[in-house]
Design a protein around this motif. Structure first.
Motif, mmCIF file in Angstrom:
data_model
loop_
_atom_site.group_PDB
_atom_site.id
_atom_site.type_symbol
_atom_site.label_atom_id
_atom_site.label_comp_id
_atom_site.label_asym_id
_atom_site.label_seq_id
_atom_site.Cartn_x
_atom_site.Cartn_y
_atom_site.Cartn_z
ATOM 1 N N ASP A 130 0.857 -1.190 0.000
ATOM 2 C CA ASP A 130 0.000 0.000 0.000
ATOM 3 C C ASP A 130 0.893 1.241 0.000
ATOM 4 O OD1 ASP A 130 -1.877 1.943 0.301
ATOM 5 O OD2 ASP A 130 -2.656 1.241 2.243
ATOM 6 N N ASP A 132 0.104 4.227 -0.378
ATOM 7 C CA ASP A 132 -0.523 5.406 0.226
ATOM 8 C C ASP A 132 -0.029 5.661 1.649
ATOM 9 O OD1 ASP A 132 -1.992 5.891 -2.052
ATOM 10 O OD2 ASP A 132 -3.755 4.773 -1.357
ATOM 11 N N ILE A 133 0.505 4.640 2.298
ATOM 12 C CA ILE A 133 0.966 4.818 3.678
ATOM 13 C C ILE A 133 2.485 4.946 3.757
ATOM 14 C CG2 ILE A 133 -1.019 3.540 4.580
ATOM 15 C CD1 ILE A 133 0.845 1.167 5.079
ATOM 16 N N ASP A 136 7.907 9.292 0.613
ATOM 17 C CA ASP A 136 8.365 9.491 -0.766
ATOM 18 C C ASP A 136 9.603 8.663 -1.091
ATOM 19 O OD1 ASP A 136 6.297 11.248 -1.121
ATOM 20 O OD2 ASP A 136 7.509 13.053 -0.845
ATOM 21 N N VAL A 139 8.549 5.127 -1.833
ATOM 22 C CA VAL A 139 7.834 5.058 -3.108
ATOM 23 C C VAL A 139 8.802 5.110 -4.279
ATOM 24 C CG1 VAL A 139 6.179 6.232 -4.614
ATOM 25 C CG2 VAL A 139 5.694 6.002 -2.173
#
Length: 315
Positions: A130, A132-133, A136, A139
């Motif tokens: 996930d 979204d949690i 940066d 990600v």
């Protein structure tokens, strides 16, 4: 239901017990379904009473099961299936839906020549993370790994691997497992080894020439290799100069993709392989090793919290 015509001598008590059991079984939906599928008469229940009793008992366990880890069957992940075969009944153990799902999730295991991952780690996938949690930094590293696997535009000979480094527990090994699982699912032969475990295993088989050479051969020739927790082993000149240096040099010359995870960055791991010695040959040996790591992989520093203490779903 009419009383059964018993063909063997039984006490009245046993007759009553069996008749009651037959009545119970005939009211069971699973037995009714079985009789309908195979177009069997009710007498089949009498002739196979205790077999059907076992069948129903096992099936009830499956009906309330919520996962493979909670399986209560004698053979984990398998349920009893019955099939009439003439005057006999064939008993077969078949995988349940959870077992089938699990086997599908780790079907890529056949592409591993060496594998230190647990069964749970073999089910890790990039698509399950996930983002979204995540921060940066996480990600960006995720995207680099994803692109490396699925991009069709890159030249495999020019693509370097990754040196994932950072504090303990930030998710380096988790990402490495996700990465190598996805690679194996593309049909490439892979190896995933925990370096401290690898070194210990090599020491234990160093006098078994066949086993030793087979292990080294698998490490050198895997299309993609993950060296997990490098720098976590007990460093020695043998580990550095006789195992890791020839391995990395061979993979560098063959353009074999390699991914590392470590608690140390390049600078720190070079210091680690100096073996706390001021000898020139130790400094040179450490530098030669790290230069090959740099040739094989780009350093990616993973930052974040210790997921082992935060119950993070992406760990």
């Amino acid at each position: 239901m009419e009383k059964f015509n018993y063909k063997v001598d039984m006490s009245d008590e046993l007759k009553k017990e069996k008749e009651n059991l037959c009545r119970y079984l005939l009211n069971e939906p699973s037995v009714q379904e079985f009789l309908q599928i195979f177009e069997l008469p009710e007498m089949f229940v009498y002739e196979n009473t205790y077999l059907l009793k076992d069948y129903v008992k096992r099936k009830k366990k499956c009906d309330v099961c919520v996962g493979l880890e909670y399986c209560q069957q004698e053979v984990k992940g398998h349920l009893l299936s019955l099939k009439p075969a003439g005057i006999d009944v064939e008993k077969v153990l078949v995988p349940c839906r959870y077992k089938t799902s699990f086997e599908n999730a780790i079907a890529h295991k056949t592409y591993f020549t060496l594998n230190d991952m647990s069964e749970q780690q073999m089910q890790y996938r990039l698509e399950d993370i996930d983002l979204d949690i995540e921060n940066d930094n996480y990600v960006l590293i995720y995207q680099a790994l994803f692109k490396d696997i699925f991009s069709k535009s890159q030249d495999p000979k020019d693509a370097k691997g990754f040196f994932l480094c950072g504090e303990p527990g930030v998710g380096k090994t988790y990402l490495a497992c996700c990465y190598i699982n996805e690679v194996a699912r593309t049909g490439k032969y892979c190896a995933f080894v925990h370096v401290p475990t690898l070194i210990a295993n090599l020491k234990s088989i160093m006098y078994d020439n066949v086993a030793f050479r087979k292990t080294i051969h698998s490490l050198k020739n895997a299309n993609v290799l993950v060296l997990d927790d490098i720098g976590g082993e007990s460093a020695s000149t043998w580990t550095r100069d006789d195992i890791l240096l020839p391995l990395l040099n061979d993979r560098m010359e063959k353009n074999k993709k390699t991914l590392f995870t470590s608690n140390c960055n390049f600078e720190e791991i070079e210091e680690f392989y100096r073996l706390k010695s001021r000898a020139i040959n130790d400094a040179v040996g450490a530098k030669r090793l790290v230069e090959r790591m740099k040739a094989l992989a780009d350093e990616k520093v993973l930052k974040g919290i210790n997921r082992r203490t935060k119950n993070n779903p992406n760990y």
